[in-house]
Every structure is written in C-alpha cells, then in structure tokens.
Design an enzyme around this catalytic site. Structure first.
Site, mmCIF file in Angstrom:
data_model
loop_
_atom_site.group_PDB
_atom_site.id
_atom_site.type_symbol
_atom_site.label_atom_id
_atom_site.label_comp_id
_atom_site.label_asym_id
_atom_site.label_seq_id
_atom_site.Cartn_x
_atom_site.Cartn_y
_atom_site.Cartn_z
ATOM 1 N N ARG A 64 43.906 41.329 42.919
ATOM 2 C CA ARG A 64 42.582 40.602 42.832
ATOM 3 C C ARG A 64 42.092 40.986 41.576
ATOM 4 O O ARG A 64 40.821 40.883 41.164
ATOM 5 C CB ARG A 64 41.718 41.655 43.784
ATOM 6 C CG ARG A 64 42.042 41.168 45.090
ATOM 7 C CD ARG A 64 41.457 42.120 46.519
ATOM 8 N NE ARG A 64 40.205 42.638 45.946
ATOM 9 C CZ ARG A 64 39.983 43.816 45.753
ATOM 10 N NH1 ARG A 64 41.113 44.949 45.722
ATOM 11 N NH2 ARG A 64 38.915 44.354 45.338
ATOM 12 N N LYS A 65 43.095 41.153 40.531
ATOM 13 C CA LYS A 65 42.596 41.108 38.916
ATOM 14 C C LYS A 65 42.429 39.687 38.361
ATOM 15 O O LYS A 65 43.386 39.357 37.698
ATOM 16 C CB LYS A 65 43.670 42.237 38.224
ATOM 17 C CG LYS A 65 43.462 43.706 38.556
ATOM 18 C CD LYS A 65 44.603 44.153 38.041
ATOM 19 C CE LYS A 65 44.736 45.634 38.494
ATOM 20 N NZ LYS A 65 45.785 46.471 37.755
ATOM 21 N N THR A 66 41.352 39.132 38.749
ATOM 22 C CA THR A 66 41.162 37.715 38.305
ATOM 23 C C THR A 66 39.762 37.528 37.689
ATOM 24 O O THR A 66 39.192 38.712 37.785
ATOM 25 C CB THR A 66 41.051 37.108 39.775
ATOM 26 O OG1 THR A 66 40.210 37.555 40.588
ATOM 27 C CG2 THR A 66 42.353 36.716 40.361
#
Length: 262
Positions: A116-118
């Site tokens: 979820r590191k977007t």
C-alpha cells in the site's frame, strides 16, 4: 485532468482548433503500461485513439505506443495528464518485470507483491501497473483482508488473542512477525499467512527449516518483506518463500520517458 487544466488551457485557446494527428513515443526500453487509460483520457475529450503497443508489451526507444487524431485543443490539453500516467505506470511495470524475472529464475513458485506504499490518489493505477509487469496485488484497501501487524499487537497486547479473533472473522488473514519464535507460534495457532518482516535470507531459511520439522511449513504461506531490492532479491527468492512484497516498486518508481509529437 482538472488538476492540470485548472480554469482552462489558455495556450491551446489561442491556436486554430483544426484536426491533427499525434503519436505518443517512448524514449527508452520499457514494459508499456497504462495505454488503455491514456486512450480513455483522449476519448473522453472527443479524440480517436489507436493503440499501437498493448499493456504488457515491450517497447524500444522511439517506438510509438498510441496514435491520436482529433481537435488540436483537445489533444494538447490531454497531453500532460496522459503522459504522466503512462510514464509512471510504465516505470512501475518495467521495474516490477525486472524483479519478477530475477525471482522466477531462482524460485518459479515465488511471486512479487505490491504494497500500500503508493502515490496518494494513484493506488488503483499503481497496483494495475504492478500486475501488468507480472507482479500481484496485495491488499488494495484496509477492507480487503485482516492483517495483524506489530502496532495492532502492541495496541492489543497479545498476538494470540488477535489470531483467535481473526479466525472467528475469516479463514484468510495474515500475521506480521519479527522473530522465528513468533513465526512458529503464529503457524501453530493456525495463521494461514505469515509475514516475515525484516528477516535476513539466512533467518528465513532457519525459520522455514523449523516449520518443516514441526510439520507446519505446508500449512502456511510465507511472505518476505522489508529491505528487499534488486541487489538481494535472488537471495530471498532462494529461501522458497511464497511471496515477496516490495514497497519500492510503487513508492520509488522511476518514470519512463514518453513524449507526444504532432
């Protein structure tokens, strides 16, 4: 597009709105990603688009990926939004594809997963780009799956209790651990997926061996996460974990150079 256009494209407003033909060209070797979304950006503004390179295909420098025809003002006001999306998605797909090939050469059954590191507002596109590059999606949102992380355990005070509660809710959930002992405990309690967070390859191999001796290895999926990059990913793949998650493929994506030429 509203972010880019603001109250109107004042420069395109001073040119003749005649019909033109333009092509989007890549300036470097890449895995193409995002062409179907770029097509929609132009199509929504009255342009006709022909896809020359499909998502997932490999492109060489100076190859065209899209051909657009339509009113000059429409094409030019869409230019930067389409190029930004293509550049970012193709960068993610390209780096993902490189890592996937490294992993598969060492362990064919191990998969690369996104995190979820977007970029804010771009998670859907970032995750799609990972898929196009040969990787897989992890959770897209917090609602997708229970994932018990270190802060959840710290807040609740007991990994055992959280696993018990998770099992009541779903037969698919994940537990993050940072020691071999906790990995064994989580597996013995019936956790179906265990994230080995910031484990070295040697520590993972030791954990896998312990789980095998206890007859637990085949009952869990193991994920390696933390500090993994192109320099060490083969070492992680050789441990035969089921999943390797890498935040850098989306949070540190290097854009591919595209240009639109009339």
């Amino acid at each position: 597009m509203q972010e880019d256009i603001g109250s109107g494209d004042v420069t395109s407003g001073i040119i003749t709105n005649r019909k033109i033909v333009a092509r989007i060209i890549t300036r470097q070797v890449c895995v193409v990603a995002g062409v179907r979304f770029a097509k929609e950006i132009f199509a929504m503004n009255g342009c006709r688009v022909r896809i020359l390179k499909k998502d997932g295909s490999h492109a060489r420098p100076d190859q065209a990926v899209l051909e657009i025809s339509g009113p000059a003002r429409s094409i030019l006001k869409c230019e930067r939004t389409a190029l930004n999306l293509l550049s970012r998605m193709s960068g993610i797909a390209t780096s993902t594809n490189e890592l996937v090939r490294m992993v598969k050469s060492a362990s064919p059954k191990t998969d690369i997963y996104s995190t979820r590191k977007t970029a804010p507002g771009l998670r859907f596109f970032d995750k799609e780009a990972v898929m196009i590059g040969g990787g897989k999606k992890h959770r897209v949102t917090l609602s997708d799956m229970i994932m018990i992380k270190d802060n959840h355990i710290a807040a609740e005070g007991s990994m055992i209790e959280l696993i018990r509660l998770a099992k009541k809710k779903s037969d698919r959930f994940e537990v993050e651990v940072d020691t071999r002992q906790d990995a064994i405990l989580a597996a013995s309690l019936g956790a179906p997926i265990i994230m080995l967070d910031n484990f070295t390859p040697q520590k993972i191999s030791s954990t896998v061996l312990s789980l095998k001796k206890l007859g637990l290895r085949d009952k869990v999926r193991l994920e390696a996460s933390g500090g993994i990059n192109a320099k060490n990913i083969r070492k992680y793949a050789k441990t035969k974990v089921d999943m390797i998650s890498i935040g850098s493929i989306t949070n540190s994506a290097k854009a591919v150079d595209f240009s639109l030429e009339v």
